[in-house]
Design a protein around this motif. Sequence first.
Motif, PDB file in Angstrom:
ATOM      1  N   THR A 169       6.090   4.478   4.073  1.00  0.00           N
ATOM      2  CA  THR A 169       5.123   3.481   4.546  1.00  0.00           C
ATOM      3  C   THR A 169       3.795   4.147   4.872  1.00  0.00           C
ATOM      4  O   THR A 169       3.692   5.381   4.907  1.00  0.00           O
ATOM      5  CB  THR A 169       5.698   2.740   5.779  1.00  0.00           C
ATOM      6  OG1 THR A 169       4.836   1.674   6.150  1.00  0.00           O
ATOM      7  CG2 THR A 169       5.908   3.679   6.951  1.00  0.00           C
ATOM      8  N   ASN A 170       2.767   3.341   5.066  1.00  0.00           N
ATOM      9  CA  ASN A 170       1.477   3.846   5.534  1.00  0.00           C
ATOM     10  C   ASN A 170       1.421   3.721   7.061  1.00  0.00           C
ATOM     11  O   ASN A 170       2.379   3.280   7.695  1.00  0.00           O
ATOM     12  CB  ASN A 170       0.326   3.069   4.885  1.00  0.00           C
ATOM     13  CG  ASN A 170      -0.008   3.600   3.505  1.00  0.00           C
ATOM     14  OD1 ASN A 170       0.809   4.267   2.864  1.00  0.00           O
ATOM     15  ND2 ASN A 170      -1.206   3.320   3.032  1.00  0.00           N
ATOM     16  N   PHE A 171       0.295   4.072   7.650  1.00  0.00           N
ATOM     17  CA  PHE A 171       0.090   3.898   9.091  1.00  0.00           C
ATOM     18  C   PHE A 171      -0.567   2.541   9.331  1.00  0.00           C
ATOM     19  O   PHE A 171      -1.539   2.189   8.671  1.00  0.00           O
ATOM     20  CB  PHE A 171      -0.783   5.027   9.647  1.00  0.00           C
ATOM     21  CG  PHE A 171      -0.099   6.362   9.593  1.00  0.00           C
ATOM     22  CD1 PHE A 171       0.778   6.763  10.590  1.00  0.00           C
ATOM     23  CD2 PHE A 171      -0.301   7.215   8.515  1.00  0.00           C
ATOM     24  CE1 PHE A 171       1.425   7.982  10.532  1.00  0.00           C
ATOM     25  CE2 PHE A 171       0.342   8.446   8.436  1.00  0.00           C
ATOM     26  CZ  PHE A 171       1.214   8.823   9.453  1.00  0.00           C
ATOM     27  N   HIS A 172      -0.014   1.792  10.282  1.00  0.00           N
ATOM     28  CA  HIS A 172      -0.377   0.382  10.443  1.00  0.00           C
ATOM     29  C   HIS A 172      -1.246   0.129  11.673  1.00  0.00           C
ATOM     30  O   HIS A 172      -1.327   0.951  12.580  1.00  0.00           O
ATOM     31  CB  HIS A 172       0.897  -0.455  10.518  1.00  0.00           C
ATOM     32  CG  HIS A 172       1.803  -0.239   9.349  1.00  0.00           C
ATOM     33  ND1 HIS A 172       1.452  -0.621   8.080  1.00  0.00           N
ATOM     34  CD2 HIS A 172       3.033   0.355   9.251  1.00  0.00           C
ATOM     35  CE1 HIS A 172       2.433  -0.287   7.241  1.00  0.00           C
ATOM     36  NE2 HIS A 172       3.387   0.313   7.923  1.00  0.00           N
ATOM     37  N   LEU A 173      -1.863  -1.060  11.685  1.00  0.00           N
ATOM     38  CA  LEU A 173      -2.776  -1.436  12.766  1.00  0.00           C
ATOM     39  C   LEU A 173      -2.062  -1.495  14.116  1.00  0.00           C
ATOM     40  O   LEU A 173      -0.896  -1.908  14.190  1.00  0.00           O
ATOM     41  CB  LEU A 173      -3.388  -2.807  12.486  1.00  0.00           C
ATOM     42  CG  LEU A 173      -4.582  -2.872  11.540  1.00  0.00           C
ATOM     43  CD1 LEU A 173      -4.139  -2.672  10.103  1.00  0.00           C
ATOM     44  CD2 LEU A 173      -5.301  -4.209  11.677  1.00  0.00           C
ATOM     45  N   THR A 226       0.779  -1.240   0.000  1.00  0.00           N
ATOM     46  CA  THR A 226       0.000   0.000   0.000  1.00  0.00           C
ATOM     47  C   THR A 226       0.811   1.291   0.000  1.00  0.00           C
ATOM     48  O   THR A 226       0.303   2.331  -0.431  1.00  0.00           O
ATOM     49  CB  THR A 226      -0.992   0.016   1.178  1.00  0.00           C
ATOM     50  OG1 THR A 226      -0.284  -0.205   2.396  1.00  0.00           O
ATOM     51  CG2 THR A 226      -2.040  -1.067   1.005  1.00  0.00           C
ATOM     52  N   ALA A 227       2.060   1.260   0.455  1.00  0.00           N
ATOM     53  CA  ALA A 227       2.864   2.498   0.409  1.00  0.00           C
ATOM     54  C   ALA A 227       3.029   2.979  -1.021  1.00  0.00           C
ATOM     55  O   ALA A 227       3.113   4.177  -1.286  1.00  0.00           O
ATOM     56  CB  ALA A 227       4.221   2.269   1.057  1.00  0.00           C
ATOM     57  N   GLY A 228       3.058   2.036  -1.954  1.00  0.00           N
ATOM     58  CA  GLY A 228       3.245   2.394  -3.356  1.00  0.00           C
ATOM     59  C   GLY A 228       2.023   2.997  -4.005  1.00  0.00           C
ATOM     60  O   GLY A 228       2.112   3.565  -5.103  1.00  0.00           O
ATOM     61  N   LEU A 229       0.857   2.909  -3.354  1.00  0.00           N
ATOM     62  CA  LEU A 229      -0.377   3.428  -3.949  1.00  0.00           C
ATOM     63  C   LEU A 229      -0.339   4.948  -4.124  1.00  0.00           C
ATOM     64  O   LEU A 229      -1.116   5.500  -4.888  1.00  0.00           O
ATOM     65  CB  LEU A 229      -1.590   3.049  -3.093  1.00  0.00           C
ATOM     66  CG  LEU A 229      -1.913   1.553  -2.965  1.00  0.00           C
ATOM     67  CD1 LEU A 229      -3.113   1.355  -2.039  1.00  0.00           C
ATOM     68  CD2 LEU A 229      -2.182   0.919  -4.323  1.00  0.00           C
ATOM     69  N   HIS A 230       0.571   5.624  -3.417  1.00  0.00           N
ATOM     70  CA  HIS A 230       0.623   7.094  -3.460  1.00  0.00           C
ATOM     71  C   HIS A 230       1.376   7.635  -4.675  1.00  0.00           C
ATOM     72  O   HIS A 230       1.309   8.825  -4.957  1.00  0.00           O
ATOM     73  CB  HIS A 230       1.296   7.626  -2.192  1.00  0.00           C
ATOM     74  CG  HIS A 230       0.628   7.182  -0.933  1.00  0.00           C
ATOM     75  ND1 HIS A 230      -0.552   7.726  -0.479  1.00  0.00           N
ATOM     76  CD2 HIS A 230       0.962   6.223  -0.032  1.00  0.00           C
ATOM     77  CE1 HIS A 230      -0.906   7.134   0.651  1.00  0.00           C
ATOM     78  NE2 HIS A 230      -0.003   6.214   0.937  1.00  0.00           N
TER      79      HIS A 230
END
Length: 340
Positions: free
Chosen positions: A294-298, A178-182
Amino acid sequence: MKTSDFYYDLPKELIAQSPAECRSASRLLVYNRATKSIEDKVFSDIMDYLNPGDVLVRNTTRVIPARLYGTRPETGGKMEFLLLRRIDEKHWECLVKPGRRAKVGLTFKISDELSATVTEMREDGNRIIRLNYDGIFEEILDQLGEMPLPPYITHKLKDKNRYQTVYAKNEGSAAAPTAGLHFTKELLEKVKEKGVNIAHVTLHVGLGTFRPVKVDDVESHHMHSEFYIVEEDQAKLINDTKKAGKRVIAVGTTSCRTLESATGEDGILKSGSGWTEIFIYPGYHFKMIDALITNFHLPESTLVMLVSALAGKENIMHAYETAVQEKYRFFSFGDAMIII
Protein backbone atom coordinates in the motif's frame (compact mmCIF):
# COMPACT_ATOMS: atom_id res chain seq x y z
CA MET A 1 -12.96 4.82 18.68
CA LYS A 2 -12.42 8.42 17.60
CA THR A 3 -11.43 9.71 14.17
CA SER A 4 -8.81 11.88 15.90
CA ASP A 5 -7.06 8.67 17.04
CA PHE A 6 -5.86 8.31 13.44
CA TYR A 7 -4.32 11.77 13.10
CA TYR A 8 -0.62 12.24 12.46
CA ASP A 9 1.34 15.37 11.63
CA LEU A 10 2.57 15.51 8.04
CA PRO A 11 4.79 18.33 6.73
CA LYS A 12 3.37 19.62 3.45
CA GLU A 13 6.67 19.16 1.63
CA LEU A 14 6.40 15.36 2.04
CA ILE A 15 3.25 15.20 -0.14
CA ALA A 16 4.54 13.89 -3.48
CA GLN A 17 3.51 16.15 -6.35
CA SER A 18 4.85 13.97 -9.15
CA PRO A 19 5.66 10.29 -9.62
CA ALA A 20 9.17 8.89 -9.22
CA GLU A 21 11.16 8.86 -12.47
CA CYS A 22 11.24 5.06 -12.41
CA ARG A 23 8.15 3.37 -10.95
CA SER A 24 9.99 0.65 -9.02
CA ALA A 25 12.65 3.05 -7.68
CA SER A 26 10.26 4.39 -5.03
CA ARG A 27 11.17 3.68 -1.44
CA LEU A 28 9.57 0.75 0.40
CA LEU A 29 8.91 0.65 4.14
CA VAL A 30 8.61 -2.96 5.31
CA TYR A 31 6.54 -3.55 8.45
CA ASN A 32 6.75 -7.04 9.95
CA ARG A 33 3.75 -7.75 12.22
CA ALA A 34 5.40 -10.73 13.92
CA THR A 35 8.54 -8.88 15.01
CA LYS A 36 7.06 -5.32 14.92
CA SER A 37 10.18 -4.32 13.02
CA ILE A 38 10.62 -1.72 10.27
CA GLU A 39 13.02 -1.92 7.34
CA ASP A 40 13.90 0.78 4.80
CA LYS A 41 14.11 -0.63 1.26
CA VAL A 42 13.56 0.22 -2.41
CA PHE A 43 10.34 -1.00 -4.06
CA SER A 44 12.17 -3.44 -6.35
CA ASP A 45 13.25 -5.22 -3.13
CA ILE A 46 9.62 -6.39 -2.82
CA MET A 47 10.88 -9.63 -4.38
CA ASP A 48 12.53 -10.52 -1.06
CA TYR A 49 9.14 -10.56 0.68
CA LEU A 50 7.25 -12.71 -1.84
CA ASN A 51 7.47 -16.50 -1.65
CA PRO A 52 6.88 -19.17 -4.32
CA GLY A 53 3.24 -20.25 -4.21
CA ASP A 54 1.98 -16.91 -2.86
CA VAL A 55 -0.55 -15.02 -4.94
CA LEU A 56 -0.30 -11.30 -5.65
CA VAL A 57 -3.78 -9.84 -6.23
CA ARG A 58 -3.91 -6.61 -8.21
CA ASN A 59 -6.75 -4.31 -9.28
CA THR A 60 -6.91 -3.98 -13.08
CA THR A 61 -9.25 -0.98 -13.14
CA ARG A 62 -8.32 1.84 -15.50
CA VAL A 63 -8.76 5.54 -14.66
CA ILE A 64 -10.81 7.52 -17.14
CA PRO A 65 -9.93 11.18 -17.88
CA ALA A 66 -13.02 12.11 -15.90
CA ARG A 67 -12.62 15.88 -15.42
CA LEU A 68 -14.43 18.03 -17.99
CA TYR A 69 -14.87 21.81 -18.23
CA GLY A 70 -18.00 23.42 -19.63
CA THR A 71 -19.44 26.87 -20.27
CA ARG A 72 -23.04 28.02 -20.21
CA PRO A 73 -23.52 29.62 -23.67
CA GLU A 74 -26.06 32.20 -22.46
CA THR A 75 -23.93 33.67 -19.67
CA GLY A 76 -20.38 32.38 -20.12
CA GLY A 77 -20.55 30.84 -16.62
CA LYS A 78 -17.90 28.16 -16.08
CA MET A 79 -18.62 24.64 -14.78
CA GLU A 80 -16.39 21.73 -13.83
CA PHE A 81 -17.73 18.18 -14.08
CA LEU A 82 -16.05 15.17 -12.48
CA LEU A 83 -17.56 11.93 -13.79
CA LEU A 84 -18.02 9.39 -11.00
CA ARG A 85 -20.30 6.63 -12.25
CA ARG A 86 -21.89 5.70 -15.56
CA ILE A 87 -25.62 5.05 -15.17
CA ASP A 88 -26.41 4.22 -18.80
CA GLU A 89 -25.04 5.08 -22.24
CA LYS A 90 -25.37 8.86 -21.86
CA HIS A 91 -26.14 9.50 -18.17
CA TRP A 92 -23.47 9.92 -15.48
CA GLU A 93 -23.40 10.73 -11.80
CA CYS A 94 -20.84 13.48 -11.22
CA LEU A 95 -19.46 16.10 -8.90
CA VAL A 96 -19.91 19.68 -10.06
CA LYS A 97 -18.17 22.94 -9.21
CA PRO A 98 -19.54 25.52 -8.48
CA GLY A 99 -22.63 23.64 -7.37
CA ARG A 100 -24.92 26.66 -7.19
CA ARG A 101 -24.73 27.08 -10.96
CA ALA A 102 -25.52 23.45 -11.81
CA LYS A 103 -29.31 23.77 -11.84
CA VAL A 104 -31.55 21.06 -13.28
CA GLY A 105 -32.36 21.74 -16.91
CA LEU A 106 -29.27 23.80 -17.72
CA THR A 107 -26.93 22.74 -20.53
CA PHE A 108 -23.20 23.48 -20.59
CA LYS A 109 -21.05 23.40 -23.71
CA ILE A 110 -17.84 21.40 -23.30
CA SER A 111 -16.76 21.46 -26.95
CA ASP A 112 -18.33 21.65 -30.42
CA GLU A 113 -19.01 17.90 -30.19
CA LEU A 114 -19.95 17.51 -26.51
CA SER A 115 -22.34 19.20 -24.06
CA ALA A 116 -23.78 18.27 -20.66
CA THR A 117 -27.36 18.76 -19.44
CA VAL A 118 -28.09 18.62 -15.71
CA THR A 119 -31.08 16.26 -15.28
CA GLU A 120 -31.20 15.59 -11.54
CA MET A 121 -29.79 16.79 -8.23
CA ARG A 122 -28.96 14.08 -5.65
CA GLU A 123 -29.37 14.42 -1.88
CA ASP A 124 -25.59 14.33 -1.40
CA GLY A 125 -25.16 17.27 -3.81
CA ASN A 126 -23.97 15.17 -6.74
CA ARG A 127 -25.70 15.70 -10.10
CA ILE A 128 -26.95 13.37 -12.79
CA ILE A 129 -26.03 14.73 -16.20
CA ARG A 130 -26.88 13.68 -19.75
CA LEU A 131 -23.94 13.92 -22.13
CA ASN A 132 -24.96 14.99 -25.62
CA TYR A 133 -22.68 13.85 -28.45
CA ASP A 134 -22.40 11.96 -31.73
CA GLY A 135 -19.74 9.33 -32.20
CA ILE A 136 -17.77 7.18 -29.77
CA PHE A 137 -17.83 8.68 -26.28
CA GLU A 138 -14.57 7.07 -25.12
CA GLU A 139 -12.68 8.71 -28.00
CA ILE A 140 -14.27 12.10 -27.26
CA LEU A 141 -13.48 11.78 -23.56
CA ASP A 142 -9.88 10.82 -24.26
CA GLN A 143 -9.45 14.03 -26.27
CA LEU A 144 -11.26 16.42 -23.90
CA GLY A 145 -10.97 14.96 -20.41
CA GLU A 146 -8.26 15.52 -17.81
CA MET A 147 -7.02 12.98 -15.30
CA PRO A 148 -8.86 13.53 -11.99
CA LEU A 149 -5.81 13.91 -9.76
CA PRO A 150 -6.46 14.14 -6.00
CA PRO A 151 -6.91 17.65 -4.56
CA TYR A 152 -3.57 17.56 -2.73
CA ILE A 153 -1.69 17.28 -6.06
CA THR A 154 -1.34 20.79 -7.43
CA HIS A 155 1.19 20.12 -10.21
CA LYS A 156 0.00 19.26 -13.71
CA LEU A 157 0.73 15.68 -14.79
CA LYS A 158 2.95 15.59 -17.90
CA ASP A 159 2.18 11.99 -18.87
CA LYS A 160 -1.38 10.68 -18.34
CA ASN A 161 -0.09 7.10 -18.20
CA ARG A 162 1.81 7.75 -14.98
CA TYR A 163 -1.57 7.83 -13.19
CA GLN A 164 -2.32 4.35 -14.56
CA THR A 165 -0.87 1.03 -13.49
CA VAL A 166 1.02 -0.84 -16.23
CA TYR A 167 -1.69 -3.51 -16.10
CA ALA A 168 -4.73 -1.17 -16.14
CA LYS A 169 -7.44 -2.65 -18.38
CA ASN A 170 -11.08 -2.16 -17.30
CA GLU A 171 -12.13 1.50 -17.65
CA GLY A 172 -14.25 3.02 -14.90
CA SER A 173 -12.21 4.56 -12.08
CA ALA A 174 -12.19 8.18 -10.97
CA ALA A 175 -8.90 7.55 -9.11
CA ALA A 176 -5.96 5.18 -9.52
CA PRO A 177 -5.28 2.16 -7.31
CA THR A 178 -2.02 3.81 -6.36
CA ALA A 179 -0.15 0.90 -4.73
CA GLY A 180 0.03 -0.67 -8.17
CA LEU A 181 1.78 2.37 -9.68
CA HIS A 182 5.13 1.05 -8.36
CA PHE A 183 5.12 -2.09 -10.50
CA THR A 184 6.86 -2.23 -13.88
CA LYS A 185 6.30 -4.97 -16.45
CA GLU A 186 9.87 -6.13 -15.85
CA LEU A 187 9.33 -6.42 -12.10
CA LEU A 188 6.11 -8.38 -12.63
CA GLU A 189 8.01 -10.82 -14.89
CA LYS A 190 10.53 -11.36 -12.08
CA VAL A 191 7.64 -12.01 -9.68
CA LYS A 192 6.32 -14.74 -12.01
CA GLU A 193 9.80 -16.23 -12.49
CA LYS A 194 10.06 -16.62 -8.71
CA GLY A 195 6.95 -18.84 -8.74
CA VAL A 196 4.57 -16.23 -7.33
CA ASN A 197 1.13 -16.33 -8.96
CA ILE A 198 -0.53 -13.12 -10.13
CA ALA A 199 -4.29 -12.77 -9.93
CA HIS A 200 -6.58 -9.86 -10.66
CA VAL A 201 -9.84 -8.35 -9.49
CA THR A 202 -11.54 -5.11 -10.54
CA LEU A 203 -12.79 -2.36 -8.26
CA HIS A 204 -13.68 0.97 -9.83
CA VAL A 205 -12.32 3.54 -7.39
CA GLY A 206 -14.63 6.45 -6.51
CA LEU A 207 -13.77 9.92 -5.31
CA GLY A 208 -15.07 8.98 -1.86
CA THR A 209 -11.52 7.70 -1.40
CA PHE A 210 -10.42 11.31 -0.87
CA ARG A 211 -13.36 12.49 1.20
CA PRO A 212 -12.44 13.11 4.84
CA VAL A 213 -14.21 11.32 7.67
CA LYS A 214 -16.47 14.06 9.05
CA VAL A 215 -17.82 12.29 12.13
CA ASP A 216 -16.04 12.11 15.50
CA ASP A 217 -17.06 8.51 16.11
CA VAL A 218 -15.46 6.17 13.55
CA GLU A 219 -18.33 3.69 13.62
CA SER A 220 -20.80 6.41 12.54
CA HIS A 221 -19.02 6.96 9.21
CA HIS A 222 -20.87 5.78 6.09
CA MET A 223 -18.63 4.44 3.32
CA HIS A 224 -19.12 5.32 -0.32
CA SER A 225 -20.20 2.55 -2.69
CA GLU A 226 -17.87 1.09 -5.35
CA PHE A 227 -18.41 -1.54 -8.06
CA TYR A 228 -16.26 -4.69 -8.09
CA ILE A 229 -15.81 -7.82 -10.21
CA VAL A 230 -14.21 -11.14 -9.24
CA GLU A 231 -13.90 -13.57 -12.16
CA GLU A 232 -14.43 -17.30 -11.58
CA ASP A 233 -10.95 -18.47 -12.59
CA GLN A 234 -9.35 -15.77 -10.43
CA ALA A 235 -11.44 -16.77 -7.41
CA LYS A 236 -10.29 -20.38 -7.90
CA LEU A 237 -6.62 -19.38 -8.08
CA ILE A 238 -6.90 -17.31 -4.90
CA ASN A 239 -8.90 -19.96 -3.02
CA ASP A 240 -6.43 -22.68 -4.09
CA THR A 241 -3.55 -20.56 -2.77
CA LYS A 242 -5.27 -20.22 0.58
CA LYS A 243 -6.00 -23.96 0.75
CA ALA A 244 -2.35 -24.72 0.06
CA GLY A 245 -1.33 -22.64 3.09
CA LYS A 246 0.32 -19.92 0.99
CA ARG A 247 -0.29 -16.18 1.32
CA VAL A 248 -2.79 -13.93 -0.41
CA ILE A 249 -1.07 -10.55 -0.85
CA ALA A 250 -3.29 -7.63 -1.84
CA VAL A 251 -1.78 -4.91 -4.01
CA GLY A 252 -3.52 -1.88 -2.55
CA THR A 253 -6.48 -1.18 -0.33
CA THR A 254 -8.84 -1.51 -3.32
CA SER A 255 -7.80 -5.12 -3.94
CA CYS A 256 -8.03 -5.71 -0.19
CA ARG A 257 -11.57 -4.30 0.02
CA THR A 258 -12.67 -6.36 -2.99
CA LEU A 259 -11.29 -9.60 -1.55
CA GLU A 260 -12.77 -8.99 1.88
CA SER A 261 -16.15 -7.99 0.38
CA ALA A 262 -16.42 -11.09 -1.80
CA THR A 263 -15.20 -13.59 0.82
CA GLY A 264 -17.84 -15.36 2.90
CA GLU A 265 -17.65 -16.16 6.59
CA ASP A 266 -16.50 -19.61 5.49
CA GLY A 267 -13.29 -18.04 4.14
CA ILE A 268 -14.14 -18.84 0.51
CA LEU A 269 -13.85 -16.11 -2.13
CA LYS A 270 -16.99 -15.99 -4.29
CA SER A 271 -16.86 -14.98 -7.95
CA GLY A 272 -19.32 -12.39 -9.23
CA SER A 273 -19.87 -8.66 -9.22
CA GLY A 274 -21.64 -6.11 -7.05
CA TRP A 275 -21.36 -2.94 -5.02
CA THR A 276 -19.37 -2.79 -1.82
CA GLU A 277 -19.56 -0.33 1.05
CA ILE A 278 -17.22 -2.34 3.28
CA PHE A 279 -15.58 -0.22 5.98
CA ILE A 280 -12.52 -1.84 7.53
CA TYR A 281 -11.24 -0.39 10.80
CA PRO A 282 -9.55 -1.81 13.93
CA GLY A 283 -11.47 -4.76 15.30
CA TYR A 284 -12.17 -6.13 11.82
CA HIS A 285 -11.30 -9.82 11.28
CA PHE A 286 -9.62 -10.34 7.90
CA LYS A 287 -11.07 -13.33 6.07
CA MET A 288 -8.80 -13.54 3.03
CA ILE A 289 -5.70 -11.35 2.87
CA ASP A 290 -2.44 -12.20 4.62
CA ALA A 291 -0.30 -9.24 3.57
CA LEU A 292 -0.79 -5.84 1.96
CA ILE A 293 1.20 -3.58 -0.35
CA THR A 294 0.00 0.00 0.00
CA ASN A 295 0.95 3.67 -0.13
CA PHE A 296 0.92 6.12 2.80
CA HIS A 297 -2.56 7.52 3.40
CA LEU A 298 -4.11 10.78 4.58
CA PRO A 299 -4.44 11.46 8.32
CA GLU A 300 -7.86 10.47 9.74
CA SER A 301 -8.81 8.72 6.48
CA THR A 302 -10.66 5.41 6.11
CA LEU A 303 -7.51 4.00 4.48
CA VAL A 304 -5.34 4.72 7.52
CA MET A 305 -8.06 2.95 9.51
CA LEU A 306 -7.87 -0.06 7.16
CA VAL A 307 -4.10 -0.50 7.49
CA SER A 308 -4.46 0.00 11.26
CA ALA A 309 -6.95 -2.88 11.31
CA LEU A 310 -4.32 -5.11 9.73
CA ALA A 311 -1.23 -4.06 11.68
CA GLY A 312 -2.62 -2.40 14.82
CA LYS A 313 -3.24 1.33 15.29
CA GLU A 314 -0.25 2.03 17.52
CA ASN A 315 2.04 0.09 15.19
CA ILE A 316 0.84 1.98 12.11
CA MET A 317 1.11 5.35 13.86
CA HIS A 318 4.70 4.46 14.81
CA ALA A 319 5.48 3.35 11.23
CA TYR A 320 4.03 6.59 9.84
CA GLU A 321 6.04 8.68 12.34
CA THR A 322 9.15 6.81 11.20
CA ALA A 323 8.27 7.48 7.55
CA VAL A 324 7.90 11.20 8.30
CA GLN A 325 11.24 11.29 10.13
CA GLU A 326 12.92 9.44 7.26
CA LYS A 327 11.31 11.82 4.75
CA TYR A 328 9.36 9.25 2.77
CA ARG A 329 7.08 10.70 0.06
CA PHE A 330 3.38 10.47 0.90
CA PHE A 331 0.03 9.81 -0.83
CA SER A 332 -0.81 8.89 -4.45
CA PHE A 333 2.57 9.57 -6.11
CA GLY A 334 4.52 8.76 -2.97
CA ASP A 335 6.47 5.79 -1.64
CA ALA A 336 5.13 2.38 -0.66
CA MET A 337 4.75 0.15 2.36
CA ILE A 338 4.35 -3.60 2.68
CA ILE A 339 2.72 -5.09 5.77
CA ILE A 340 3.71 -8.73 6.19
